[in-house]
Design a protein around this motif. Structure first.
Motif, PDB file in Angstrom:
ATOM      1  N   PRO A   1       0.970  -1.111  -0.093  1.00 46.37           N
ATOM      2  CA  PRO A   1      -0.097   0.003   0.000  1.00 46.37           C
ATOM      3  C   PRO A   1       1.003   1.285  -0.114  1.00 46.37           C
ATOM      4  N   TYR A   2       2.051   1.215   0.297  1.00 48.69           N
ATOM      5  CA  TYR A   2       2.846   2.247   0.305  1.00 48.69           C
ATOM      6  C   TYR A   2       3.654   2.938  -0.857  1.00 48.69           C
ATOM      7  N   GLY A   3       3.841   1.938  -1.810  1.00 43.43           N
ATOM      8  CA  GLY A   3       4.481   2.302  -2.953  1.00 43.43           C
ATOM      9  C   GLY A   3       5.848   2.933  -2.508  1.00 43.43           C
ATOM     10  N   ASP A   4       6.142   4.268  -3.118  1.00 41.98           N
ATOM     11  CA  ASP A   4       7.432   4.846  -2.852  1.00 41.98           C
ATOM     12  C   ASP A   4       7.232   5.797  -1.725  1.00 41.98           C
ATOM     13  N   GLN A   5       6.166   5.691  -1.042  1.00 37.52           N
ATOM     14  CA  GLN A   5       5.814   6.896   0.005  1.00 37.52           C
ATOM     15  C   GLN A   5       5.631   6.317   1.194  1.00 37.52           C
ATOM     16  N   ILE A   6       6.820   5.483   1.614  1.00 34.08           N
ATOM     17  CA  ILE A   6       6.563   4.703   2.932  1.00 34.08           C
ATOM     18  C   ILE A   6       6.894   5.675   4.006  1.00 34.08           C
ATOM     19  N   GLU A   7       7.642   6.510   4.036  1.00 30.83           N
ATOM     20  CA  GLU A   7       7.733   7.454   5.295  1.00 30.83           C
ATOM     21  C   GLU A   7       6.541   8.253   5.317  1.00 30.83           C
ATOM     22  N   ASN A   8       5.769   8.916   4.360  1.00 22.40           N
ATOM     23  CA  ASN A   8       4.644   9.561   4.496  1.00 22.40           C
ATOM     24  C   ASN A   8       3.321   8.772   4.941  1.00 22.40           C
ATOM     25  N   GLY A   9       3.568   7.468   4.136  1.00 22.36           N
ATOM     26  CA  GLY A   9       2.612   6.583   4.502  1.00 22.36           C
ATOM     27  C   GLY A   9       2.408   5.905   5.880  1.00 22.36           C
ATOM     28  N   LEU A  10       3.738   5.894   6.465  1.00 22.42           N
ATOM     29  CA  LEU A  10       3.600   5.424   8.032  1.00 22.42           C
ATOM     30  C   LEU A  10       2.765   6.478   9.002  1.00 22.42           C
TER      31      LEU A  10
END
Length: 234
Positions: A166-175
């Motif tokens: 679900p995070y794609g390349d946005q892990i930091e923002n996604g978390l």
């Protein structure tokens, strides 16, 4: 609130219970959610777990009063200790801090092998819960956000799968923000993060002058980074 009319927060949680689940509600308090889930045909059977004597007795009374004691079992114990391995297919943990929810899941890992869905509603620090899910093989399959009585709650729905999907390349923002909530950016979501940004800005203004000590500097940099993240996504 009662077993027939849940709070908006718990009603929103109930929407995500798969039909015919064996539900385990951990920290069940009055057992309103299990009673509602059974009466609405969401769950086939349920277990209400509670660690404190007062809420445990309240849950027992509620289940007896609604005459659901044949399909809902109230158990006293700490976290997932109330479960046998493979006993529940859906677990709900609501109304606790994100750190505590993560600790409960971590201590009870052996009870999760047959669980098909986790529905988690942290009052604070949802990012800690997302990180635990990511590190332990659970994939977020949905998120919800609700405002009730001036407070904003996030609901995380997870299943065993591919944690990073679900995070794609946005892990930091996604978390931090939640990948599904971030994509939707509802009015409640924006309200929550504008409030958080204002709160962090107030703390920053009240901090001692730059150069006070390493701990203060680390806290300052953390706040600056968080504020920057919020500004970027909003």
């Amino acid at each position: 609130m009662n077993h027939e009319k849940l709070s908006e927060r718990l009603e929103r949680v109930s929407i995500h219970i798969p039909k015919d689940s064996i539900l385990a509600d951990i920290g069940s308090d009055h057992a309103y959610l299990p009673c509602y889930a059974i009466e609405q045909g969401l769950a086939a059977r349920a277990i209400a777990g509670e660690v404190s004597e007062g809420p445990f007795q309240s849950a027992c009374s509620q289940v007896k009063q609604t005459e659901l004691d044949e399909v809902i079992e109230v158990r006293k114990g700490d976290g997932l200790d109330v479960l046998q391995e493979g006993e529940a297919t859906c677990i709900t943990i609501c109304g606790m801090g994100g750190a505590l929810i993560s600790q409960i899941l971590d201590r009870g890992k052996t009870k999760l092998s047959k669980v098909e869905r986790l529905i988690l509603q942290p009052n604070i620090a949802a990012n800690i819960v997302r990180n635990w899910l990511k590190e332990n093989g659970w994939e977020l399959v949905g998120e919800d956000i609700v405002e009730e009585d001036g407070k904003i709650y996030e609901i995380l729905i997870a299943e065993q799968g591919e944690p990073l999907r679900p995070y794609g390349d946005q892990i930091e923002n996604g978390l931090l923000f939640g990948p599904f909530l971030l994509a939707e950016q509802s009015d409640v979501f924006k309200k929550k993060w504008n409030f958080e940004k204002s709160h962090w800005e107030r703390i920053l203004r009240q901090m001692p002058e730059k150069g006070e000590n390493q701990e203060t500097e680390a806290k300052r940099e953390q706040l600056i980074q968080l504020i920057k993240q919020v500004k970027e996504i909003l």
